[in-house]
Design a protein around this motif. Sequence first.
Motif, PDB file in Angstrom:
ATOM      1  N   UNK A 184      31.950  -3.151 -21.820  1.00  0.00           N
ATOM      2  CA  UNK A 184      31.166  -1.923 -21.760  1.00  0.00           C
ATOM      3  C   UNK A 184      29.821  -2.240 -21.122  1.00  0.00           C
ATOM      4  N   UNK A 185      29.464  -1.422 -20.139  1.00  0.00           N
ATOM      5  CA  UNK A 185      28.177  -1.656 -19.485  1.00  0.00           C
ATOM      6  C   UNK A 185      27.093  -0.988 -20.324  1.00  0.00           C
ATOM      7  N   UNK A 186      26.628  -1.682 -21.291  1.00  0.00           N
ATOM      8  CA  UNK A 186      25.641  -1.107 -22.196  1.00  0.00           C
ATOM      9  C   UNK A 186      24.403  -1.998 -22.237  1.00  0.00           C
ATOM     10  N   UNK A 187      23.521  -1.678 -23.151  1.00  0.00           N
ATOM     11  CA  UNK A 187      22.273  -2.418 -23.269  1.00  0.00           C
ATOM     12  C   UNK A 187      22.516  -3.909 -23.533  1.00  0.00           C
ATOM     13  N   UNK A 188      23.498  -4.192 -24.392  1.00  0.00           N
ATOM     14  CA  UNK A 188      23.820  -5.591 -24.686  1.00  0.00           C
ATOM     15  C   UNK A 188      24.288  -6.312 -23.430  1.00  0.00           C
ATOM     16  N   UNK A 189      25.108  -5.604 -22.637  1.00  0.00           N
ATOM     17  CA  UNK A 189      25.618  -6.230 -21.414  1.00  0.00           C
ATOM     18  C   UNK A 189      24.460  -6.563 -20.472  1.00  0.00           C
ATOM     19  N   UNK A 190      23.551  -5.597 -20.298  1.00  0.00           N
ATOM     20  CA  UNK A 190      22.428  -5.808 -19.375  1.00  0.00           C
ATOM     21  C   UNK A 190      21.548  -6.960 -19.884  1.00  0.00           C
ATOM     22  N   UNK A 191      21.266  -6.949 -21.170  1.00  0.00           N
ATOM     23  CA  UNK A 191      20.416  -8.014 -21.734  1.00  0.00           C
ATOM     24  C   UNK A 191      21.094  -9.380 -21.570  1.00  0.00           C
ATOM     25  N   UNK A 192      22.380  -9.455 -21.910  1.00  0.00           N
ATOM     26  CA  UNK A 192      23.097 -10.737 -21.812  1.00  0.00           C
ATOM     27  C   UNK A 192      23.127 -11.209 -20.365  1.00  0.00           C
ATOM     28  N   UNK A 193      23.303 -10.257 -19.450  1.00  0.00           N
ATOM     29  CA  UNK A 193      23.319 -10.604 -18.028  1.00  0.00           C
ATOM     30  C   UNK A 193      21.983 -11.198 -17.611  1.00  0.00           C
ATOM     31  N   UNK A 194      20.906 -10.591 -18.062  1.00  0.00           N
ATOM     32  CA  UNK A 194      19.567 -11.098 -17.721  1.00  0.00           C
ATOM     33  C   UNK A 194      19.409 -12.539 -18.191  1.00  0.00           C
ATOM     34  N   UNK A 195      19.886 -12.783 -19.400  1.00  0.00           N
ATOM     35  CA  UNK A 195      19.745 -14.126 -19.968  1.00  0.00           C
ATOM     36  C   UNK A 195      20.556 -15.139 -19.159  1.00  0.00           C
ATOM     37  N   UNK A 196      21.754 -14.748 -18.749  1.00  0.00           N
ATOM     38  CA  UNK A 196      22.573 -15.661 -17.951  1.00  0.00           C
ATOM     39  C   UNK A 196      21.983 -15.846 -16.549  1.00  0.00           C
ATOM     40  N   UNK A 197      21.529 -14.736 -15.958  1.00  0.00           N
ATOM     41  CA  UNK A 197      20.953 -14.800 -14.607  1.00  0.00           C
ATOM     42  C   UNK A 197      19.718 -15.683 -14.597  1.00  0.00           C
ATOM     43  N   UNK A 198      18.899 -15.561 -15.641  1.00  0.00           N
ATOM     44  CA  UNK A 198      17.658 -16.340 -15.714  1.00  0.00           C
ATOM     45  C   UNK A 198      17.936 -17.834 -15.807  1.00  0.00           C
ATOM     46  N   UNK A 199      19.180 -18.181 -16.174  1.00  0.00           N
ATOM     47  CA  UNK A 199      19.532 -19.599 -16.259  1.00  0.00           C
ATOM     48  C   UNK A 199      20.262 -20.077 -15.007  1.00  0.00           C
TER      49      UNK A 199
END
Length: 518
Positions: A184-199
């Motif tokens: 589901x493209x939700x807030x959790x998905x966006x936040x988790x993506x940011x965390x992975x992208x930042x790494x």
Amino acid sequence: MVFDWFRRQFNQPESLTEAPSEAAPEASEPTGEADRTPVEPPTEQQPAEAEAAPASPPAPTPTINPDYLAWAKAAYQNLKQQDHPAAVEEDPGAVSDDLAATVEPTTDDTAVTTSAPQTIAEATPELEPEPAAPAEPPSFFDLAASEREARLEQLTAEAIAEPEPEPKPQPPAIAEPSAPQGLTFDDDFVWSSEVLAAQGRRPEEISIEEIDWLSSLRRGLDKTRRSLVNQLKSAVGQGPLSADAVETIEALLLQADVGVEATDRILTQLQAKLRQEALPPEQAIAYLKQLLQQLLDQPLETSGRYILAPEKGRLNVWLVCGVNGVGKTTTIGKLAHLATKSGYRCLIAAADTFRAAAVEQVKVWGDRSEVDVIANPGQNTDPAAVVFDAIAAAQARGTELLLVDTAGRLQNKKNLMDELAKVRRIIDRKAPDAIVESLLVLDATQGQNGLRQAQVFAEAAQLSGVALTKLDSTAKGGVALAIAQDLQLPIRFLGAGERIQDLRPFSSYEFIQALLDG
Ligand SMILES: Nc1nc2c(ncn2[C@@H]2O[C@H](COP(=O)(O)OP(=O)(O)OP(=O)(O)O)[C@@H](O)[C@H]2O)c(=O)[nH]1
């Protein structure tokens, strides 16, 4: 290619157990390396060295970044394609409006649970964030929430209106209880993506399991984060900390189980920085995050290894200890699952022979993770004998990771010490070339009590790390900092749920983001 869940990247073993490089990759230019630090890794800094802090303030928390959003969309599209390749192939250029139906702006962190879309809006790297126009100064948490809301609204607005798509059948419910909860493209998905992208991760490399894990971790720390962030924000950001502000932050950290020593250290360092430089609240919080991350990283640095992963082609023996009920058996099962998923040959030794039920429980987890369990029939058999048999079996089978369930009782420290020492002697004699680790399982909900358990075990066994469990329940999370500060033990794994996939290698960056990223 097998994904190594211990090393958090596709298998390229030789470069992986080193400390992260000084210059982490930019999020917008992902390298695919699974660095353990974010874009701007903090540098170690003692109170006396605070004066020598870098002149530039730390990077603000990545709450709004259109690149991250594009990254999240690309990751979502990729995962969706893996999930329903036929749907994407049928209409590859489709821009669906059911993303709009799926991504509803939320003001809380509740996952949106509408049906999964068949296709998604295409990623648009040129996205501009909508400017926020608050009527009055919002709190830090409100600001972060409204930023996310704005981004989700933007996505909704971008979805091109098309005729109502034919209702398509829902994908069948996932039968296996351990399977991820769906995409589901939700807030959790966006936040988790940011965390992975930042790494430095690439959107095409990530899996739904990684998103699922980060979402669980964040949800587990929800309550603590909400209470911490708002109050911290109001306590910092007015130059040097006043006596009241010190008191407030101290109380917040202690309530979050951070412990006295770690709290003192954090306050001293924070005050030193704020005396040197008047940081606005968001930057002060970003600096605080760096301090916390440094604190968690220190034992990892001392150990010489940021990552604990079995070495391929050798016997690695991980002794797992902890008092009854902390989640020791569950952790062994989850580690076995991670190992087999990552392509290691794994075996479990049921050496907690005090309770027959413990052996049966380990066997259940062995079945779940498809790993054989070596056990001696009968109650109260000698744990060292079980370990002896397990090493023989491991050597015969070319096992790479032998997980040993050890005694959990604490009533008598001398017995515990004797038993663990005996097990250790057997390993040293029978498998002198094995790489031996001693992991203590601690229940994060027990807060400072867990710390006392750790002290006893540290005296009885040569502990090399901690697996912290139950971060999804009532745990406040701060005990991780107390463990790192008081015991100087590296945290190696986090458990945040009862499913087999609810355990992952520890990342100080992810943990601190989950704890403090509004
Ligand atoms: N919510 C949650 N529960 C967990 C987690 N890890 C383990 N548990 C639960 O904690 C309980 C105890 O777990 P066990 O693995 O049996 O603990 P143990 O340390 O082996 O304890 P004994 O079985 O008494 O020896 C079980 O109900 C697990 O499902 C976690 O990360 N989150």
